[in-house]
Write a protein that holds these residues in place. Sequence first.
Motif, PDB file in Angstrom:
ATOM      1  N   ARG A   1       0.816  -1.199   0.000  1.00 15.47           N
ATOM      2  CA  ARG A   1       0.000   0.000   0.000  1.00 15.47           C
ATOM      3  C   ARG A   1       0.858   1.261   0.000  1.00 15.47           C
ATOM      4  O   ARG A   1       2.061   1.216   0.251  1.00 15.47           O
ATOM      5  N   SER A   2       0.214   2.370  -0.237  1.00 14.44           N
ATOM      6  CA  SER A   2       0.892   3.660  -0.213  1.00 14.44           C
ATOM      7  C   SER A   2       1.423   3.946   1.189  1.00 14.44           C
ATOM      8  O   SER A   2       0.860   3.488   2.200  1.00 14.44           O
ATOM      9  N   SER A   3       2.508   4.691   1.260  1.00  9.64           N
ATOM     10  CA  SER A   3       3.087   5.031   2.563  1.00  9.64           C
ATOM     11  C   SER A   3       2.138   5.875   3.401  1.00  9.64           C
ATOM     12  O   SER A   3       2.246   5.913   4.629  1.00  9.64           O
TER      13      SER A   3
ATOM     14  N   LYS B   1       1.064   3.719   7.174  1.00  9.14           N
ATOM     15  CA  LYS B   1       1.951   2.628   6.791  1.00  9.14           C
ATOM     16  C   LYS B   1       3.418   3.016   6.950  1.00  9.14           C
ATOM     17  O   LYS B   1       4.247   2.203   7.375  1.00  9.14           O
ATOM     18  N   LYS B   2       3.760   4.259   6.623  1.00 14.40           N
ATOM     19  CA  LYS B   2       5.160   4.683   6.752  1.00 14.40           C
ATOM     20  C   LYS B   2       5.620   4.635   8.211  1.00 14.40           C
ATOM     21  O   LYS B   2       6.793   4.372   8.482  1.00 14.40           O
TER      22      LYS B   2
ATOM     23  N   LYS C   1      16.469  -5.113   8.493  1.00 12.62           N
ATOM     24  CA  LYS C   1      16.349  -6.282   7.621  1.00 12.62           C
ATOM     25  C   LYS C   1      14.955  -6.428   7.022  1.00 12.62           C
ATOM     26  O   LYS C   1      14.780  -7.108   6.013  1.00 12.62           O
ATOM     27  N   MET C   2      13.958  -5.831   7.645  1.00 12.14           N
ATOM     28  CA  MET C   2      12.602  -5.830   7.101  1.00 12.14           C
ATOM     29  C   MET C   2      12.037  -4.430   7.254  1.00 12.14           C
ATOM     30  O   MET C   2      12.233  -3.785   8.286  1.00 12.14           O
ATOM     31  N   SER C   3      11.339  -3.964   6.255  1.00 11.23           N
ATOM     32  CA  SER C   3      10.818  -2.598   6.329  1.00 11.23           C
ATOM     33  C   SER C   3       9.471  -2.423   5.645  1.00 11.23           C
ATOM     34  O   SER C   3       9.038  -1.302   5.417  1.00 11.23           O
ATOM     35  N   ASN C   4       8.813  -3.527   5.318  1.00 11.14           N
ATOM     36  CA  ASN C   4       7.516  -3.433   4.652  1.00 11.14           C
ATOM     37  C   ASN C   4       6.457  -4.108   5.507  1.00 11.14           C
ATOM     38  O   ASN C   4       6.390  -5.331   5.587  1.00 11.14           O
TER      39      ASN C   4
END
Length: 206
Positions: free
Chosen positions: A63-65, A79-80, A93-96
């Motif tokens: 999705r959009s930030s 989400k950001k 190591k993970m950012s989504n």
Amino acid sequence: MKKYLVVLSLSLGLFVSPVSADALKNSLTNMLNEKDTSPSMVNLSNLNINGKAKPVQNVPKTRSSKAVVATINGHKILKKEADAHLKKRTQGKMSNFDHLPKKQRLRLIQEMALPVLALDSAQKELSVEEKEAVYSRLWMQKEVLKIKITDEQVKKVYDQLKQRSEENNATTQIPAFETVKDKMKLQMKDKQMVGTLMKDVEIKVQ
């Protein structure tokens, strides 16, 4: 007042999240270093250490930030913000957020909810005097951290105190510098802080 409440929220988040987020932290750590051992863990077999997915089917859409991924008592989590929290928790190591399964998303949001919920409770339960005391203490702690006192400055004061004690033939033994250095540094910071606050202050006693 809003500025102070933001500071309070951040500070409360620091106090509560390390304790309440142990399960999430451990789970995310295991996700990154071990194979999937339980349904609540994320299987990272399709991800490399840089967090880039290999071509697979049914990859979750991103999705959009600016998309709202959760609400906490009406407070929107973008989400950001969730991405940034996840990146911090997994040391980059993970950012989504959208690549986490639902159970892990819930755990992450629960952790992010702690400072929001703590602030809500504080606003309802703390008196005006208690809030002002918290604000003052947090502000002073923040300002003290800005004050820089070197070891050389502390040693100079230590030597002066030691010399004065010897000149007065004091019977009390002066402790070694290394054992009192940190305490003296804190005292010097406090003294400097008081001096800054009292500078150009007009006080009238009736």
